[in-house]
Motif scaffolding. Structure first.
Motif, short mmCIF file in Angstrom:
data_model
loop_
_atom_site.label_atom_id
_atom_site.label_comp_id
_atom_site.label_asym_id
_atom_site.label_seq_id
_atom_site.Cartn_x
_atom_site.Cartn_y
_atom_site.Cartn_z
N ALA A 17 -1.90 -1.11 -3.87
CA ALA A 17 -2.96 -0.10 -3.74
C ALA A 17 -2.28 1.26 -3.64
CB ALA A 17 -3.79 -0.37 -2.51
N LEU A 18 -2.76 2.21 -4.43
CA LEU A 18 -2.16 3.55 -4.48
C LEU A 18 -3.13 4.59 -3.97
CD1 LEU A 18 0.44 4.98 -5.90
CD2 LEU A 18 0.23 2.51 -6.14
N LYS A 21 -8.65 13.71 7.84
CA LYS A 21 -8.41 15.15 7.97
C LYS A 21 -7.04 15.52 7.42
CE LYS A 21 -11.43 16.08 11.91
NZ LYS A 21 -11.51 16.09 13.37
N ILE A 22 -6.02 14.75 7.81
CA ILE A 22 -4.65 15.05 7.39
C ILE A 22 -4.51 14.95 5.86
CG2 ILE A 22 -2.24 14.21 7.50
CD1 ILE A 22 -2.91 13.29 10.41
N SER A 23 -5.17 13.94 5.29
CA SER A 23 -5.04 13.70 3.84
C SER A 23 -5.64 14.83 3.02
CB SER A 23 -5.72 12.38 3.45
OG SER A 23 -7.13 12.52 3.51
N SER A 68 2.27 13.49 -8.03
CA SER A 68 3.21 13.11 -9.10
C SER A 68 3.81 11.72 -8.87
CB SER A 68 4.35 14.13 -9.19
OG SER A 68 3.83 15.42 -9.32
N PHE A 69 3.21 10.94 -8.00
CA PHE A 69 3.68 9.58 -7.66
C PHE A 69 4.98 9.59 -6.87
CE2 PHE A 69 1.07 7.73 -11.34
CZ PHE A 69 0.11 7.21 -10.48
N ARG A 70 5.33 10.72 -6.25
CA ARG A 70 6.52 10.72 -5.39
C ARG A 70 6.10 10.16 -4.03
NH1 ARG A 70 9.17 15.40 -2.54
NH2 ARG A 70 11.12 14.50 -1.79
N SER A 71 6.82 9.16 -3.57
CA SER A 71 6.40 8.40 -2.39
C SER A 71 6.32 9.27 -1.13
CB SER A 71 7.38 7.24 -2.15
OG SER A 71 6.95 6.51 -1.02
N ILE A 72 5.24 9.09 -0.36
CA ILE A 72 5.11 9.71 0.96
C ILE A 72 5.24 8.63 2.03
CG2 ILE A 72 3.50 10.89 2.52
CD1 ILE A 72 2.28 12.30 0.07
N SER A 73 4.62 7.48 1.76
CA SER A 73 4.64 6.37 2.72
C SER A 73 4.38 5.08 1.96
CB SER A 73 3.54 6.62 3.76
OG SER A 73 3.17 5.43 4.38
N ARG A 74 5.12 4.03 2.33
CA ARG A 74 4.93 2.77 1.61
C ARG A 74 5.01 1.60 2.60
NH1 ARG A 74 8.11 0.54 -3.74
NH2 ARG A 74 6.29 -0.50 -4.60
N THR A 75 4.11 0.69 2.46
CA THR A 75 4.14 -0.49 3.34
C THR A 75 4.00 -1.75 2.50
OG1 THR A 75 2.98 0.86 4.97
CG2 THR A 75 3.16 -1.47 5.44
N ILE A 118 0.87 -1.18 0.00
CA ILE A 118 0.00 0.00 0.00
C ILE A 118 0.90 1.23 0.00
CG2 ILE A 118 -1.74 1.28 1.32
CD1 ILE A 118 -2.59 -1.54 2.45
N SER A 119 0.70 2.12 -0.97
CA SER A 119 1.53 3.31 -1.09
C SER A 119 0.71 4.57 -1.03
CB SER A 119 2.28 3.31 -2.43
OG SER A 119 3.33 2.38 -2.40
N ILE A 120 1.22 5.55 -0.29
CA ILE A 120 0.69 6.91 -0.36
C ILE A 120 1.74 7.75 -1.07
CG2 ILE A 120 -0.05 8.94 0.97
CD1 ILE A 120 -0.89 6.99 3.21
N THR A 121 1.31 8.50 -2.08
CA THR A 121 2.24 9.34 -2.85
C THR A 121 1.66 10.74 -2.98
OG1 THR A 121 1.29 9.03 -5.06
CG2 THR A 121 2.77 7.29 -4.29
N ASP A 122 2.46 11.65 -3.51
CA ASP A 122 1.87 12.94 -3.87
C ASP A 122 1.25 12.82 -5.27
OD1 ASP A 122 3.95 13.15 -5.74
OD2 ASP A 122 5.07 14.64 -4.61
#
Length: 372
Positions: A193-194, A337-339, A78-85, A72-76
């Motif tokens: 999952a993105l 909220k943060i997202s 532009s697909f630049r990684s913020i968090s990945r598990t 599971i990835s959270i990105t900005d």
């Protein structure tokens, strides 16, 4: 007279029906819809839910009807990684994977396993009254008496409203579009999952089957207009987002408010118990709404092994489950909220990048281990 009635044949109600059937109990499900058909969209079954399906001997069926997700990835935008598990280690340990699947496919698997003869369709509960037993009055003018009633009838639960007379639905001030589309994703996203976070908006997608992709888009109510064009809202995101949106037929898109339920004091009354969204509806930000309903059903099943007194089971059920579901509801609300921060997103992304993957893995472990 029915010994056990379940109001609602959604994922939670159907799972509970299957578990009670394993206990050789006489159970009937009542569903307001005229058929169990392809409504709704995609859903992610996390490993805790898959462990329950494994115990129902349905794991392979669910896997074969969906798509295994290993990260599971959270990105900005532009697909630049913020968090990945990555979940491979945990998958090996638990012998299950996360699975993305169409809600209707999952409901069909669960309904077939319990047997359609145990599901009464077109039964929309109108009122419920307690005398010696419960009398259920349906809008189709039928009435049923039942010893034990489970409310698996969602966030707007009639069972909760009429018997427990409690529950405040909270609107988060966010609008969510969910869509299904035939789309050939780049291979790197076939088992991941993105979720992409921008300024006051986010977009997520996951491959559900050989041909189908499930996506969702979230913005705040303040930015919403009835004629809003999602392609222009997400025009600053990677072009893949626009391509997915353009490929989706308007008839395959659902728009909802994101809501949850403020914690209620009791989930049960005499011979009656709420499960899933009826008891503790959460926002979808942790992908745990249906999974927590499935876990509820599992815990009730485990408690019935020790004790056949439903009232004792219901009391212990709430004691065991309360802490975890409160954690899910509160954490999911906070993530939502943060997202959707509109300002300070660079700072937010920087802070999230500092969180080691091992910490994210611990969070997921806490979620996916079953409590009995």
């Amino acid at each position: 007279m029915n010994s056990i009635s379940i109001i609602g044949a959604g994922i939670g109600g159907l799972t509970l029906g299957n578990i009670l059937k394993q206990h050789q109990l006489d159970v009937t499900l009542y569903e307001s819809a005229p058929e169990i058909k392809p409504v709704g969209s995609g859903i992610m079954m996390a490993m805790n839910a898959m462990k329950v399906f494994e115990q129902l001997n349905l794991k392979e069926k669910v896997e074969n009807s969906g798509n295994k997700i290993h990260g599971i990835s959270i990105t900005d935008g532009s697909f630049r990684s913020i968090s990945r598990t990555h979940s491979s280690d945990l998958e090996r340990k638990l012998n299950v994977s996360n699975v993305a699947i169409h809600r209707a496919e999952l409901q069909k698997i669960l309904a077939e396993n319990i047997g359609f003869e145990n599901i009464q369709l077109s039964h929309n509960l109108q009122s419920i009254e307690k005398n010696d037993n419960y009398t259920l009055h349906f809008e189709n003018r039928t009435a049923v008496e039942s010893n034990v009633v489970f409310g698996a009838d969602g966030i707007k639960s009639k069972v909760r409203n009429q018997i427990l007379k409690t529950g405040t639905i909270r609107n988060t001030g966010q609008k969510c579009w969910r869509g299904l589309v035939n789309y050939d994703l780049p291979e790197e996203y076939h088992h991941e999952a993105l979720e992409m976070w921008g300024k006051g908006k986010r977009f997520g997608f996951v491959k559900m089957s050989a041909t189908k992709v499930y996506w969702y888009a979230v913005i705040s109510d303040k930015s919403f207009k009835p004629d809003i064009d999602l392609c222009s809202v997400f025009s600053d995101f990677n072009p893949l987002v626009t391509k997915i949106l353009q490929a989706t037929s308007p008839g395959d898109i659902i728009l909802n408010d994101i809501t949850d339920l403020s914690p209620i004091p009791e989930w049960y009354s005499d011979n009656l118990c709420l499960i899933g969204d009826a008891a503790h509806a959460t926002t979808p930000n942790m992908g745990q709404g249906a999974c927590q309903a499935i876990e509820d059903a599992y815990i009730i099943g485990k408690l019935l092994v020790e004790n056949k007194d439903f009232n004792r089971v219901f009391e212990n059920f709430q004691k065991i489950r309360r802490k975890k579901v409160d954690y899910v509801v509160n954490t999911s609300r906070m993530i939502g909220k943060i997202s959707l921060w509109k300002y300070g997103t660079g700072f937010r992304n920087f802070l999230m990048r500092q969180i080691p993957e091992s910490t994210n893995k611990k969070l997921i472990e806490k979620l996916v281990y079953l409590e009995l």
